[in-house]
Design a protein around this motif. Structure first.
Motif, PDB file in Angstrom:
ATOM      1  N   LYS A   1      57.440  49.716  27.296  1.00  0.00           N
ATOM      2  CA  LYS A   1      57.668  49.503  25.853  1.00  0.00           C
ATOM      3  C   LYS A   1      58.981  50.080  25.340  1.00  0.00           C
ATOM      4  O   LYS A   1      59.451  49.735  24.258  1.00  0.00           O
ATOM      5  CB  LYS A   1      56.509  50.103  25.055  1.00  0.00           C
ATOM      6  CG  LYS A   1      55.218  49.325  25.232  1.00  0.00           C
ATOM      7  CD  LYS A   1      54.288  49.516  24.032  1.00  0.00           C
ATOM      8  CE  LYS A   1      52.952  48.823  24.282  1.00  0.00           C
ATOM      9  NZ  LYS A   1      52.023  49.680  25.082  1.00  0.00           N
ATOM     10  N   LYS A   2      59.592  50.986  26.129  1.00  0.00           N
ATOM     11  CA  LYS A   2      60.855  51.580  25.668  1.00  0.00           C
ATOM     12  C   LYS A   2      62.023  50.607  25.751  1.00  0.00           C
ATOM     13  O   LYS A   2      63.088  50.865  25.187  1.00  0.00           O
ATOM     14  CB  LYS A   2      61.218  52.765  26.574  1.00  0.00           C
ATOM     15  CG  LYS A   2      60.331  53.971  26.530  1.00  0.00           C
ATOM     16  CD  LYS A   2      60.975  54.967  27.498  1.00  0.00           C
ATOM     17  CE  LYS A   2      60.289  56.284  27.619  1.00  0.00           C
ATOM     18  NZ  LYS A   2      60.979  57.122  28.649  1.00  0.00           N
ATOM     19  N   TYR A   3      61.851  49.535  26.530  1.00  0.00           N
ATOM     20  CA  TYR A   3      63.007  48.694  26.861  1.00  0.00           C
ATOM     21  C   TYR A   3      62.748  47.232  26.523  1.00  0.00           C
ATOM     22  O   TYR A   3      61.603  46.776  26.560  1.00  0.00           O
ATOM     23  CB  TYR A   3      63.313  48.789  28.358  1.00  0.00           C
ATOM     24  CG  TYR A   3      63.428  50.190  28.886  1.00  0.00           C
ATOM     25  CD1 TYR A   3      64.621  50.899  28.808  1.00  0.00           C
ATOM     26  CD2 TYR A   3      62.332  50.826  29.491  1.00  0.00           C
ATOM     27  CE1 TYR A   3      64.736  52.181  29.322  1.00  0.00           C
ATOM     28  CE2 TYR A   3      62.435  52.117  30.001  1.00  0.00           C
ATOM     29  CZ  TYR A   3      63.636  52.787  29.913  1.00  0.00           C
ATOM     30  OH  TYR A   3      63.747  54.059  30.411  1.00  0.00           O
ATOM     31  N   PRO A   4      63.822  46.453  26.277  1.00  0.00           N
ATOM     32  CA  PRO A   4      63.645  45.019  26.041  1.00  0.00           C
ATOM     33  C   PRO A   4      63.283  44.259  27.323  1.00  0.00           C
ATOM     34  O   PRO A   4      62.766  43.156  27.258  1.00  0.00           O
ATOM     35  CB  PRO A   4      65.000  44.561  25.496  1.00  0.00           C
ATOM     36  CG  PRO A   4      65.967  45.617  25.872  1.00  0.00           C
ATOM     37  CD  PRO A   4      65.203  46.888  26.023  1.00  0.00           C
TER      38      PRO A   4
ATOM     39  N   SER B   1      63.590  47.757  33.483  1.00  0.00           N
ATOM     40  CA  SER B   1      64.114  49.087  33.186  1.00  0.00           C
ATOM     41  C   SER B   1      63.109  50.196  33.467  1.00  0.00           C
ATOM     42  O   SER B   1      63.488  51.354  33.600  1.00  0.00           O
ATOM     43  CB  SER B   1      64.545  49.163  31.722  1.00  0.00           C
ATOM     44  OG  SER B   1      65.686  48.383  31.512  1.00  0.00           O
TER      45      SER B   1
END
Ligand SMILES: Cc1cc2nc3c(=O)[nH]c(=O)nc-3n(C[C@H](O)[C@H](O)[C@H](O)COP(=O)(O)O)c2cc1C
Ligand code: SF4
Ligand code: FES
Lengths: 157, 440
Positions: free
Chosen positions: A18-21, A25
């Protein structure tokens, strides 16, 4: 041996995604989580992570082999990383390194037969002002002396 | 003595203490002005990057496109893997909220809604400390969507930590972005520069941890205040890390332009046993080493060090006394760059191996004078011929150490040219070199 992430760890990986598009990642974090659960990274783990993150397993492998903190074989319960870079070297790091090699009777990236200790010669750990130093698993031990090293190693069980 | 980044305030790492000391007022002030105003103030303050190249921070920010439909990103570089550098971890531990506030202001200025703080994997402890501070800031509504209502504004931004996994090269800004993307940390060919084509092809700014931590005081106290501290061309303070043969190694925050000898003898307590200094590397192991007799009157700022024949780098000062074996030191440095070369460019991949191999031969007593010239030739062939600056980082210490300590090195090698070895060196071109004990 079949590997499955524990439900908690799957959740941790999802939180990382969820931290990344893009899912990919999260691969470094997923590898850390897998290593924490399994001790080291197997081919099976890489395939699992690839599935989770929509990657090709080769791309997971290429990450595993690039970074020095992922292991493809079991390491000791206590993994000791000794910095021998310049600032540490100037303050006796090689004495500490040789002391440990002799005491544990293993060389760089080897594991003691009982699986308790493994040893790694590493580059600067960011403790140059408190040299010499080593890290055992996640903890730093700084301003080392030969006596301190004896004491620390003997206190581990 | 003025301290900007690490003031002597007990428990400043706690949100409440940070707030009691004026924390999170700079972001309020910044939000009442336009992003361009902020960039202008940072430019005028004269702040230059603390990550190695001392590039103007405001100018770097101004390269970010104003009109784009793509998301923009800020990456904060906390890879801190340059040998001799151990300062960013002090900020994670003692003043994490000033970094967070700096991130909020920077993101507002460049128009980014997401920031990744890249922290080296070995810093488990400092990653936890930093994450705790971020969690506290989120809980207090200072970061993320909640900041909209807290500060009564349209702007918000999220902050995440990305944990590295042991690769020095990931401190190079384009390698760092590849690493965040979940790939090998290979540096990218530039141009395009990150401001045009960065993370996931979007406009991105990369700044060092210490650089960003300087932002809130600049906004609060004004650019004139900052510009008046230290050397006018490179103002502010620097967290100087002093290591090696000194009585009191550690991190000292001092104004730019402080004398190198002042840092060593007054702050770091001088040399044990009152020995003489043989050699000093003033900015982390990638920077040109200076002889002990070259440091008198040298000031610690980018321009002065350049004039003295070195560079400010990360401000990591490595001190070696007169009994140091410089050949061993240089071989250890060469080993480091060989180990950390990512392998994309031939001059770096092969050249760093050659440098290490030749230096090990000299240590083994098998070197000859021709080896000294060979070291310089190889270093010159790496420099300027590679994708990223690791090439220079590997070449400079070798080139300048051998040049500046020529007598010293000549005493360690045979005056005779060893033809057998010279031929072998020549034929190394045709085989890949394996150097014992090197694992990639
Ligand atoms: C091989 C290599 C390693 C680097 N390592 C770091 C690092 O650990 N931390 C850092 O801030 N910058 C590092 N840099 C510099 C970055 O590429 C980049 O210039 C810097 O983070 C920009 O921040 P600044 O403008 O605030 O100084 C490195 C550069 C190279 C070539
Ligand atoms: S200079 Fe070295 S580290 Fe940089 S991209 Fe080329 S091979 Fe990789
Ligand atoms: S040189 Fe050992 S921690 Fe930096």
């Amino acid at each position: 041996m079949e590997f499955n992430f524990t439900p908690e760890n799957l959740e941790r990986i999802n939180a990382e995604i969820k931290k990344y598009p893009k899912k990919q990642s999260a691969v470094m974090a997923a590898l850390y989580i897998a290593q924490e659960q399994n001790g080291y990274i197997t081919n099976e783990i890489m395939v699992k992570i690839a599935e989770l993150l929509d990657m090709h397993p080769h791309d997971v492998l290429s990450v595993v082999t690039f970074y020095t903190m992922y292991f493809q074989k079991p390491m000791g319960k206590y993994h000791i990383q000794v910095c021998t870079n310049v600032s540490c070297m100037l303050r006796g790091a090689y004495d500490i390194w040789n002391q440990l090699k002799e005491k544990l009777k293993i060389d760089n990236l080897e594991v003691t037969p009982d699986g308790k200790f493994s040893l790694e010669e590493v580059e600067c750990m960011g403790s140059c002002g408190t040299a010499p130093m080593f890290a055992i698993n996640e903890d730093y031990y700084e301003n080392l002396t030969k006596e301190k090293v004896e004491e620390i190693i003997n206190s581990l069980n | 003595m003025i301290k900007i980044v690490l003031p002597d305030i007990p428990n400043l790492h706690q949100l409440e203490v940070y707030k009691q000391n004026g924390g999170y007022t700079a972001i309020k002030k910044a939000l009442s002005q336009s992003p361009d105003d902020i960039i202008d103030q940072v430019k005028r303050s004269g702040l230059r990057g603390r990550g190695g190249a001392a590039f103007s921070t405001g100018l770097k920010w101004s390269f970010m496109p104003k009109t784009t439909d793509k998301p923009k990103y800020l990456c904060v570089n906390g890879d801190e893997s340059e040998p001799g550098s151990f300062k960013d971890r002090q900020i994670f531990e003692y003043n994490p909220h000033q970094l967070i506030e700096g991130i909020l202001i920077s993101c507002y200025a460049i128009g980014a809604k997401t920031c990744y703080i890249y922290i080296r994997g070995e810093y488990h402890k400092w990653i936890k400390l930093m994450q705790n501070a971020i969690d506290d800031a989120y809980a207090a509504g200072l970061v993320g969507e909640a900041m909209k209502s807290t500060f009564n504004t349209d702007f918000y931004c999220d902050i995440y930590i990305h944990k590295g996994a042991g690769a020095y090269i990931c401190g190079e800004e384009s390698a760092l972005m590849n690493s965040i993307e979940g790939k090998r940390g290979y540096p990218r060919v530039k141009p395009p520069f990150p401001a045009q084509n960065g993370l996931w092809g979007c406009p991105t700014t990369i700044n060092n941890v210490e650089t960003i931590a300087n932002i809130p005081p600049i906004i609060n106290n004004g650019w004139e205040w900052f510009a008046s501290i230290g050397e006018p061309k490179h103002p502010g303070t620097i967290l100087f890390g002093v290591s090696g043969h000194v009585n009191k190694p550690g991190v000292y925050e001092l104004p730019t332009g402080t004398l190198l000898t002042d840092i060593i003898y007054n702050y770091a307590g001088g040399i044990p046993g009152n020995k003489k200094i043989l050699c000093i590397i003033p900015g982390g192991s990638s920077m040109p080493p200076l002889r002990g007799d070259q440091i008198e009157g040298v000031k610690m700022d980018a321009e002065s060090l350049k004039a003295a024949g070195s560079a400010i780098g990360t401000g990591g000062i490595m001190v070696m006394d007169e009994d140091t074996d410089l050949v061993k030191v240089l071989a250890r440095i060469a080993h480091f760059y060989h180990h950390e070369s990512c392998g994309q460019c031939t001059p770096c991949r092969e050249g760093t191996g050659w440098l290490e191999k030749i230096l090990k031969r000299i240590i083994a007593g098998k070197g000859s004078v021709s080896d000294l010239d060979l070291l310089i030739t190889v270093a010159n062939q790496i420099e300027g011929n590679t994708i990223c600056a690791l090439g220079e980082a590997a070449a400079w210490p070798v080139k300048y150490m051998v040049e500046r300590f020529r007598d010293y090195f000549e005493q360690r090698v045979s005056k005779e040219i060893n033809l057998e070895v010279a031929n072998k060196v020549h034929s190394m071109r045709h085989s890949s070199i394996t150097v014992e004990g090197i694992v990639h």
